[in-house]
Design a protein around this motif. Structure first.
Motif, short mmCIF file in Angstrom:
data_model
loop_
_atom_site.label_atom_id
_atom_site.label_comp_id
_atom_site.label_asym_id
_atom_site.label_seq_id
_atom_site.Cartn_x
_atom_site.Cartn_y
_atom_site.Cartn_z
N LYS A 194 1.80 -5.94 -20.98
CA LYS A 194 1.20 -6.67 -20.06
C LYS A 194 1.15 -6.37 -18.45
O LYS A 194 0.18 -6.41 -17.85
CB LYS A 194 1.83 -7.97 -20.17
CG LYS A 194 1.34 -9.25 -19.47
CD LYS A 194 2.17 -10.73 -19.92
CE LYS A 194 1.71 -11.66 -18.87
NZ LYS A 194 2.40 -12.95 -19.18
N LEU A 195 2.35 -5.93 -18.29
CA LEU A 195 2.51 -5.40 -16.94
C LEU A 195 1.76 -4.26 -16.64
O LEU A 195 1.10 -3.96 -15.60
CB LEU A 195 4.10 -5.09 -16.65
CG LEU A 195 5.02 -6.39 -16.68
CD1 LEU A 195 6.45 -5.97 -16.46
CD2 LEU A 195 4.42 -7.35 -15.67
N THR A 196 1.67 -3.34 -17.69
CA THR A 196 0.76 -2.00 -17.26
C THR A 196 -0.66 -2.39 -17.11
O THR A 196 -1.40 -1.99 -16.07
CB THR A 196 1.08 -0.93 -18.43
OG1 THR A 196 2.20 -0.74 -18.60
CG2 THR A 196 0.03 0.22 -18.29
N GLU A 197 -1.12 -3.09 -18.06
CA GLU A 197 -2.66 -3.74 -17.79
C GLU A 197 -2.99 -4.34 -16.53
O GLU A 197 -3.76 -4.11 -15.77
CB GLU A 197 -2.85 -4.62 -18.94
CG GLU A 197 -2.92 -3.99 -20.24
CD GLU A 197 -3.08 -5.03 -21.44
OE1 GLU A 197 -3.40 -5.97 -21.22
OE2 GLU A 197 -3.48 -4.48 -22.63
N ALA A 198 -1.63 -5.12 -16.16
CA ALA A 198 -1.93 -5.79 -14.83
C ALA A 198 -2.02 -4.99 -13.60
O ALA A 198 -2.69 -5.12 -12.50
CB ALA A 198 -1.13 -7.04 -14.70
N ALA A 199 -1.18 -3.84 -13.74
CA ALA A 199 -0.95 -3.00 -12.63
C ALA A 199 -2.24 -2.32 -12.35
O ALA A 199 -2.85 -2.03 -11.17
CB ALA A 199 0.21 -2.15 -12.71
N HIS A 200 -2.77 -1.65 -13.50
CA HIS A 200 -4.02 -0.95 -13.54
C HIS A 200 -5.03 -1.79 -13.23
O HIS A 200 -6.13 -1.19 -12.48
CB HIS A 200 -4.01 -0.22 -14.90
CG HIS A 200 -3.07 0.77 -15.23
ND1 HIS A 200 -2.82 1.38 -16.54
CD2 HIS A 200 -2.30 1.48 -14.44
CE1 HIS A 200 -2.14 2.34 -16.46
NE2 HIS A 200 -1.69 2.15 -15.23
N LYS A 201 -5.28 -2.90 -13.49
CA LYS A 201 -6.38 -3.81 -12.83
C LYS A 201 -6.35 -3.84 -11.33
O LYS A 201 -7.46 -3.90 -10.73
CB LYS A 201 -6.25 -5.23 -13.68
CG LYS A 201 -6.91 -5.22 -14.93
CD LYS A 201 -6.58 -6.77 -15.54
CE LYS A 201 -7.05 -6.76 -16.85
NZ LYS A 201 -6.70 -8.24 -17.27
N ARG A 202 -5.48 -3.57 -10.80
CA ARG A 202 -5.01 -3.58 -9.32
C ARG A 202 -4.98 -2.21 -8.68
O ARG A 202 -4.55 -2.09 -7.60
CB ARG A 202 -3.89 -4.41 -9.23
CG ARG A 202 -4.11 -6.04 -9.32
CD ARG A 202 -2.86 -6.68 -9.46
NE ARG A 202 -3.04 -8.02 -9.80
CZ ARG A 202 -3.16 -8.74 -11.20
NH1 ARG A 202 -3.50 -7.80 -12.09
NH2 ARG A 202 -3.29 -9.97 -11.25
N ASN A 203 -5.39 -1.07 -9.62
CA ASN A 203 -5.14 0.43 -9.16
C ASN A 203 -3.82 0.81 -8.65
O ASN A 203 -3.86 1.33 -7.67
CB ASN A 203 -6.18 0.45 -7.96
CG ASN A 203 -7.51 0.36 -8.67
OD1 ASN A 203 -8.06 0.97 -9.56
ND2 ASN A 203 -8.43 -0.34 -7.78
N ILE A 204 -2.67 0.32 -9.40
CA ILE A 204 -1.49 0.58 -9.10
C ILE A 204 -1.02 1.32 -10.22
O ILE A 204 -0.92 1.18 -11.37
CB ILE A 204 -0.63 -0.82 -8.85
CG1 ILE A 204 -1.13 -1.58 -7.74
CG2 ILE A 204 0.89 -0.64 -8.72
CD1 ILE A 204 -0.42 -3.07 -7.79
N MET A 205 -0.21 2.16 -9.78
CA MET A 205 0.45 3.21 -10.92
C MET A 205 1.83 2.44 -11.14
O MET A 205 2.55 1.90 -10.44
CB MET A 205 1.16 4.59 -10.12
CG MET A 205 0.10 5.45 -9.93
SD MET A 205 -0.24 6.60 -11.29
CE MET A 205 -0.91 7.72 -10.26
N ILE A 206 2.08 2.72 -12.48
CA ILE A 206 3.25 1.84 -13.06
C ILE A 206 4.21 2.71 -14.01
O ILE A 206 3.72 3.47 -14.76
CB ILE A 206 3.02 0.75 -13.67
CG1 ILE A 206 4.19 -0.20 -13.95
CG2 ILE A 206 2.13 0.82 -14.76
CD1 ILE A 206 4.16 -1.79 -14.21
N GLY A 207 5.61 2.83 -13.55
CA GLY A 207 6.46 3.67 -14.61
C GLY A 207 7.62 2.63 -14.98
O GLY A 207 7.86 1.81 -14.40
N PHE A 208 8.35 3.25 -16.11
CA PHE A 208 9.40 2.31 -16.60
C PHE A 208 10.77 3.15 -16.97
O PHE A 208 10.52 4.36 -17.17
CB PHE A 208 9.09 1.66 -17.96
CG PHE A 208 8.09 0.57 -17.85
CD1 PHE A 208 8.39 -0.74 -17.55
CD2 PHE A 208 6.85 0.89 -17.68
CE1 PHE A 208 7.45 -1.82 -17.27
CE2 PHE A 208 5.70 0.03 -17.43
CZ PHE A 208 6.17 -1.32 -17.29
N ASP A 209 11.66 2.57 -16.64
CA ASP A 209 13.19 3.07 -17.03
C ASP A 209 13.37 2.67 -18.38
O ASP A 209 13.63 1.51 -18.86
CB ASP A 209 14.22 2.68 -16.04
CG ASP A 209 15.54 3.05 -16.23
OD1 ASP A 209 15.97 3.33 -17.25
OD2 ASP A 209 16.44 2.98 -15.31
#
Length: 424
Positions: A194-209
């Protein structure tokens, strides 16, 4: 009631398809180890693989890089292929290298690309502090004040995060997001997809620990399109103290240059040309920096072999049964002693440990250790208990709760100071 619940635990152990793997580990007699989410136990296979790699050094010396059963030059790739199923990736997207925070520095250096007003990094207040230190450090290297350029998502209850609050932080000034997959204290699983899809809709890179999720819960990083991830291998993966960590980079980013270049990130066919101009590997291997830590990686060979045999889905199924059983016992046996179960109750939200809050938590943990139960104290008032699927039994869980009850009933905790030791 106690005898009935013990009989139930023994019945569950008899039915446990993973029960035979307990004998693979060095479980100390009369000790109940409930701290596998901090450091997993040594397995006999991990011990064997360490001795095997030591023997290759003894036999071959420098030629161990290309000779022997597991040539060192290709050892990171061997382990990466074994580890890839644990994170839901193809083998080329994973590389076993470095340590958690060093790998995070590499990934921020590679994927944090401030541009115009997009300069901020989103994190959360419940993440392990080392991640926040690394983010702050990287912001400083770019000339930014972390107080202004690191957006910290707050928790509503001090234990968990709401995905809606994280998504609300995804504004037009955000360049990068770094979040935990499982919160290290409460064990909450965040919704990575959910968070990855939301970030990519806003052109934001996202990574996880993934430090508190790898080896405990399934992942589908490639399917979900996560940009990158990093983790340690000494917790649920049982790779030993200081075990080499891991990096995942989505294949869509292949071909990019690592932010922190080093010779072992080179294309392996050209690495020993020793050109002054680096030619990076065409996959996640590009994000390696220095020579592999062979002896710190060696235990993973034996440990990952077991994970490949069992499969992460079977591990997750048993893990949930263990923590469900523990929560039921806590509610039945400890109802009069003010313990609060602060981890999520729902299976979809709960990682591999439970989190009990109590005002005397530090004292209780010390008393547990004297009673041969190994817990994990988290300041100021948290007790983490991790029944690990590969080596803990349902009877372990039953005994742990009975010992907790004895400590509270007989007030044994009062023999100790209510503050943590140097290492908690």
């Amino acid at each position: 009631m106690q005898s009935t619940m013990l009989e139930y635990a023994k019945k569950l152990d008899e039915q446990d398809a993973l029960g035979m793997y307990r004998d693979e580990f060095y479980v100390q007699p009369d000790v109940i180890y409930m701290d596998g989410n901090s450091l997993g136990l040594l397995s006999k296979r991990a011990e064997k693989s360490v001795l095997s790699l030591l023997d290759s050094w003894k036999q071959f010396g420098i030629d161990g890089w290309t000779q022997g059963e597991h040539p060192w030059f290709y050892f990171p790739e061997t382990l990466s292929e074994m580890c890839a199923p644990l994170v839901g990736a193809i083998k080329e997207e994973v590389i076993i290298t470095g340590s958690t925070t060093a790998n995070l520095h590499q990934l921020i250096a590679s994927f944090y690309r401030p541009d115009g007003k997009r300069t901020k990094i989103v994190a959360d207040e419940l993440n392990f502090p080392s991640d926040l230190y690394a983010i702050s450090s990287q912001l400083s290297l770019h000339g930014f004040d972390s107080k202004e350029h690191m957006i910290i998502v707050k928790s509503r209850d001090g234990h968990t995060l709401h995905e809606e609050d994280i998504i609300n932080a995804m504004n037009e000034e955000v360049a990068l997001m770094i979040l935990p997959s499982v919160l290290y204290r409460s064990g909450q699983i965040v919704d990575i997809q959910k968070l990855t899809e939301a970030a990519h809709k806003r052109n934001i890179m996202i990574g996880f620990d993934l430090c508190h999720s790898i080896g405990s819960i399934p992942h589908e990083l490639d399917k979900w399109g996560v940009d990158f991830a990093f983790w340690c291998n000494y917790k649920h993966v049982n790779g030993g103290p200081g075990a080499t960590g891991g990096i995942y980079v989505n294949r869509k980013h292949f071909g990019g240059k690592p932010g922190l270049a080093g010779w072992f990130g080179s294309d392996k066919e050209k690495q020993f040309d020793l050109s002054n101009q680096m030619i990076p590997a065409a996959d996640a291997g590009a994000y390696q920096i220095g020579t592999p830590h062979i002896l710190s990686s060696a235990p993973l060979l034996g440990s990952l072999e077991m994970f490949n045999e069992v499969g992460i889905d079977a591990i997750r199924e048993k893990s949930l049964k263990l923590t469900d059983y523990m929560m039921m016992l806590v509610e039945r046996e400890l109802a009069d002693y003010n313990f609060v179960i602060a981890n999520p109750r729902e299976s979809v939200k709960r990682g591999g440990h439970i989190f009990l809050v109590h005002e005397e938590a530090a004292r209780v943990c010390k008393a547990l250790k004297v009673q041969q139960v190994i817990p994990d104290f988290r300041s100021p008032n948290g007790i983490r208990l991790a029944p690990v699927a590969l080596y803990n039994s349902f009877e372990d869980v039953w005994r742990t709760v009975q010992i907790l009850k004895k400590i509270m009933t007989e007030e044994l905790y009062k023999e100790y100071e209510n503050k943590r030791d140097v290492i908690a």
